[in-house]
Write an enzyme that holds these catalytic residues in place. Sequence first.
Site, PDB file in Angstrom:
ATOM      1  N   ASP A   1       0.848  -1.195   0.000  1.00  0.00           N
ATOM      2  CA  ASP A   1       0.000   0.000   0.000  1.00  0.00           C
ATOM      3  C   ASP A   1       0.885   1.246   0.000  1.00  0.00           C
ATOM      4  O   ASP A   1       1.688   1.429   0.912  1.00  0.00           O
ATOM      5  CB  ASP A   1      -0.889  -0.045   1.252  1.00  0.00           C
ATOM      6  CG  ASP A   1      -1.702   1.224   1.421  1.00  0.00           C
ATOM      7  OD1 ASP A   1      -1.915   1.937   0.412  1.00  0.00           O
ATOM      8  OD2 ASP A   1      -2.131   1.492   2.565  1.00  0.00           O
TER       9      ASP A   1
ATOM     10  N   ASN B   1      -0.331   4.527  -0.194  1.00  0.00           N
ATOM     11  CA  ASN B   1      -0.934   5.789   0.254  1.00  0.00           C
ATOM     12  C   ASN B   1      -1.664   5.693   1.592  1.00  0.00           C
ATOM     13  O   ASN B   1      -2.453   6.566   1.944  1.00  0.00           O
ATOM     14  CB  ASN B   1      -1.867   6.347  -0.831  1.00  0.00           C
ATOM     15  CG  ASN B   1      -3.056   5.420  -1.076  1.00  0.00           C
ATOM     16  OD1 ASN B   1      -3.097   4.308  -0.544  1.00  0.00           O
ATOM     17  ND2 ASN B   1      -4.010   5.871  -1.858  1.00  0.00           N
TER      18      ASN B   1
ATOM     19  N   ASP C   1      -4.109   3.872   2.738  1.00  0.00           N
ATOM     20  CA  ASP C   1      -5.543   3.581   2.901  1.00  0.00           C
ATOM     21  C   ASP C   1      -5.785   2.112   3.248  1.00  0.00           C
ATOM     22  O   ASP C   1      -6.924   1.658   3.323  1.00  0.00           O
ATOM     23  CB  ASP C   1      -6.343   4.002   1.662  1.00  0.00           C
ATOM     24  CG  ASP C   1      -6.005   3.165   0.439  1.00  0.00           C
ATOM     25  OD1 ASP C   1      -5.090   2.300   0.532  1.00  0.00           O
ATOM     26  OD2 ASP C   1      -6.641   3.368  -0.614  1.00  0.00           O
TER      27      ASP C   1
ATOM     28  N   ASP D   1      -1.723  -1.249  -3.857  1.00  0.00           N
ATOM     29  CA  ASP D   1      -2.027  -0.495  -5.078  1.00  0.00           C
ATOM     30  C   ASP D   1      -0.861  -0.542  -6.053  1.00  0.00           C
ATOM     31  O   ASP D   1       0.212  -1.086  -5.743  1.00  0.00           O
ATOM     32  CB  ASP D   1      -2.388   0.951  -4.716  1.00  0.00           C
ATOM     33  CG  ASP D   1      -1.412   1.531  -3.697  1.00  0.00           C
ATOM     34  OD1 ASP D   1      -0.194   1.418  -3.927  1.00  0.00           O
ATOM     35  OD2 ASP D   1      -1.865   2.067  -2.654  1.00  0.00           O
TER      36      ASP D   1
ATOM     37  N   ASP E   1      -4.577  -9.841 -16.142  1.00  0.00           N
ATOM     38  CA  ASP E   1      -5.559 -10.896 -15.919  1.00  0.00           C
ATOM     39  C   ASP E   1      -6.793 -10.563 -16.747  1.00  0.00           C
ATOM     40  O   ASP E   1      -7.437  -9.531 -16.527  1.00  0.00           O
ATOM     41  CB  ASP E   1      -5.915 -10.940 -14.421  1.00  0.00           C
ATOM     42  CG  ASP E   1      -6.273 -12.334 -13.948  1.00  0.00           C
ATOM     43  OD1 ASP E   1      -7.037 -13.014 -14.659  1.00  0.00           O
ATOM     44  OD2 ASP E   1      -5.797 -12.740 -12.863  1.00  0.00           O
TER      45      ASP E   1
ATOM     46  N   GLU F   1      -6.145 -20.274 -17.272  1.00  0.00           N
ATOM     47  CA  GLU F   1      -6.527 -21.011 -16.066  1.00  0.00           C
ATOM     48  C   GLU F   1      -7.538 -22.045 -16.518  1.00  0.00           C
ATOM     49  O   GLU F   1      -8.579 -21.698 -17.072  1.00  0.00           O
ATOM     50  CB  GLU F   1      -7.147 -20.065 -15.043  1.00  0.00           C
ATOM     51  CG  GLU F   1      -7.364 -20.752 -13.714  1.00  0.00           C
ATOM     52  CD  GLU F   1      -8.480 -20.147 -12.899  1.00  0.00           C
ATOM     53  OE1 GLU F   1      -8.493 -20.359 -11.696  1.00  0.00           O
ATOM     54  OE2 GLU F   1      -9.357 -19.490 -13.469  1.00  0.00           O
TER      55      GLU F   1
ATOM     56  N   ASP G   1      -6.004 -18.286  -4.949  1.00  0.00           N
ATOM     57  CA  ASP G   1      -7.195 -19.100  -4.636  1.00  0.00           C
ATOM     58  C   ASP G   1      -6.863 -20.280  -3.740  1.00  0.00           C
ATOM     59  O   ASP G   1      -7.748 -21.081  -3.426  1.00  0.00           O
ATOM     60  CB  ASP G   1      -7.793 -19.680  -5.928  1.00  0.00           C
ATOM     61  CG  ASP G   1      -8.420 -18.621  -6.819  1.00  0.00           C
ATOM     62  OD1 ASP G   1      -8.843 -17.580  -6.301  1.00  0.00           O
ATOM     63  OD2 ASP G   1      -8.476 -18.852  -8.043  1.00  0.00           O
TER      64      ASP G   1
HETATM   65  O1  TEU Z   1     -10.955 -19.078 -10.292  1.00  0.00           O
HETATM   66  C1  TEU Z   1     -11.692 -20.059 -10.937  1.00  0.00           C
HETATM   67  C2  TEU Z   1     -11.547 -21.388 -10.317  1.00  0.00           C
HETATM   68  O2  TEU Z   1     -10.906 -22.258 -10.842  1.00  0.00           O
HETATM   69  C3  TEU Z   1     -12.335 -21.617  -9.102  1.00  0.00           C
HETATM   70  O3  TEU Z   1     -13.083 -22.742  -9.326  1.00  0.00           O
HETATM   71  C4  TEU Z   1     -11.469 -21.741  -7.920  1.00  0.00           C
HETATM   72  O4  TEU Z   1     -11.416 -23.073  -7.557  1.00  0.00           O
HETATM   73  C5  TEU Z   1     -12.093 -20.875  -6.910  1.00  0.00           C
HETATM   74  O5  TEU Z   1     -11.116 -19.973  -6.486  1.00  0.00           O
HETATM   75  C6  TEU Z   1     -12.743 -21.568  -5.753  1.00  0.00           C
HETATM   76  O6  TEU Z   1     -11.876 -21.778  -4.660  1.00  0.00           O
HETATM   77  C7  TEU Z   1     -10.867 -17.858 -10.943  1.00  0.00           C
HETATM   78  C8  TEU Z   1     -10.133 -16.860 -10.087  1.00  0.00           C
HETATM   79  O7  TEU Z   1      -8.812 -17.297  -9.920  1.00  0.00           O
HETATM   80  C9  TEU Z   1     -10.868 -16.669  -8.800  1.00  0.00           C
HETATM   81  O8  TEU Z   1     -10.196 -15.830  -7.918  1.00  0.00           O
HETATM   82  C10 TEU Z   1     -12.230 -16.109  -9.142  1.00  0.00           C
HETATM   83  O9  TEU Z   1     -13.015 -16.037  -7.983  1.00  0.00           O
HETATM   84  C11 TEU Z   1     -12.957 -16.946 -10.172  1.00  0.00           C
HETATM   85  O10 TEU Z   1     -12.132 -17.322 -11.273  1.00  0.00           O
HETATM   86  C12 TEU Z   1     -14.090 -16.167 -10.772  1.00  0.00           C
HETATM   87  O11 TEU Z   1     -13.599 -15.170 -11.624  1.00  0.00           O
HETATM   88 CA    CA Z   2      -3.546   2.117  -1.204  1.00  0.00          CA
END
Ligand code: TEU
Ligand code: CA
Length: 531
Positions: A24, A26, A28, A32, A101, A239, A312
């Site tokens: 971060d 700034n 908040d 960022d 992304d 992915e 994730d």
């Molecule tokens: O994740 C998709 C995905 O493969 C999910 O099924 C994953 O297992 C999920 O994180 C459940 O734990 C992608 C992104 O990486 C994730 O952060 C997003 O929430 C999701 O797509 C929706 O855009």
């Molecule tokens: Ca910030």
Amino acid sequence: MLSKHYEDQLHEVIYQIYPRSFMDSNGDGIGDLGGILQKLDLLRDLGVTAVWLCPCFQSPCDDNGYDISDYRDILNDFGTMEDMDRLIEGLHARGMKLFLDLVPNHTSTEHPWFQASRQGRDNPYSDYYYWFDEPPNDWQSVFLGSAWAFDEKRGQYYLHSFAKRQADLNWSNPKVLKEMQDIVDFWVDRGADGFRIDVIDMIAKDFQEGKNGFGPHLHEYIHALFGREKTKGLFTVGESGVTDIEEMIRHGAEERGELTTLFLFDHMECGREDKFTRKPDSMKSLRDRLLHWQRETDAHDLLHSLFLENHDQPPMISRIADDGEKRYESATDLAAMVYLMKGIPFIYQGQEIGMTSARYGTISDFDDIESMNAYREFCQSMSEREALEKINFGSRDNARRPMSWDDSGKGGFTTGTPWIPLHSRHGEISLEKDLKSERSVWRFYQALLRLRREHEALVTGRLDVLSSREDPFLVYTRTLGDERWVIVCNFEEKQQISLPFPCEAPALANLSRKTEDGTYLPYECAVARVR
Ligand code: TEU
Ligand code: CA
């Protein structure tokens, strides 16, 4: 044989940043772009060649930015378009690339497309999403509950594979494809060098199928995005839910002009029964899954991605290794195991200092929409304490806790109140502490990446496995011409591991002493050149 272009891409080392939790600038409490800019020298020094930034676009953040409301603008919390330009410039000036992304499967319901689409059946955006009078199937949302939601305004159901406020785009509408091409081109023109593509397989649907994804036109869509003159040379990592090699070839064979590589989840199931339940598993299953994909991808000249963590997933170290007393050994052993295999390393922020799962004290410390939904469901059949334990094991927030930079009050992440509590061990685990230690995870990563740069055998060389499936350790070699390297990774028990050939002294190891006799303590590893 890999083409020159593919071989170049095999040399990338990608560092994944979750902007909200990185740095971060700034005060908040929210990480960022300005914060990332401060750390670019550090990333270059680590040996990173490219940064993958999780979504940083306008969004109401129901799913922390994976619910985009404007693909061509930066989330206010993260900065401005000018900050993004500065970041791109800063990376390029240091010889690093930027991968953005791309989220093509869904938008936020606040996106103007959706707002227009819900107005009725005959406006230019009516068919940007899937609308039905009755749900055509019983697909479930990844975040629990039905994937179909009723919209009062339009009087129809729309599909949301994830949160209710993330509506799936209708890719069978050519206008949607065109919009996504334009977005890709917009960012390429602005300086993006590639993309990580969110749930790429889901963009093509077959509503008769039991599950969402891998619909009939999937490869046409991917090709239309990345097989064009303008986009052909980009680095793209999808992915993906791919589980078999045939489908992987369709995505990643170079002549198809689709994706550079895939982010596969097969080995992510190691160490757990389901997302929120630990399985007394071992490093063995991780090893076997990794080796399985090494064999498959190598046999078909596919570029594989090497990763253990992302935003994730709870850190692998906390799932299947020792994140306590043997934290240093575990973190470095895992790194040697995966990143000296054949493929493109992806390092998730914090992994390079051995950050562990966050482990929060109360449910209100968590933020993730998936975790909150799961907690509510768990509480119907178990005590709050048990439910919290499950969330502490499996929550995505275990990876989304702020990066621990130093020992200052807020872990060096912010001067304000962090958007999510600091890691429960932030006083113990930080970059600053790590660098002061004799046993630095960061320096091990740095040395490993340097070794890859200096020895082509460790990047493009052939991989052979010397250990057997029964062995509670892994021994493999990488060979190119007459140069051969051996990598020994021990698992959780002390072992005597003898090699069939003489080696030089280890070029990289996490041992606290010399092992001339081949004794390896738990999670010890060594990388040496064969004489
Ligand atoms: O994740 C998709 C995905 O493969 C999910 O099924 C994953 O297992 C999920 O994180 C459940 O734990 C992608 C992104 O990486 C994730 O952060 C997003 O929430 C999701 O797509 C929706 O855009
Ligand atoms: Ca910030």
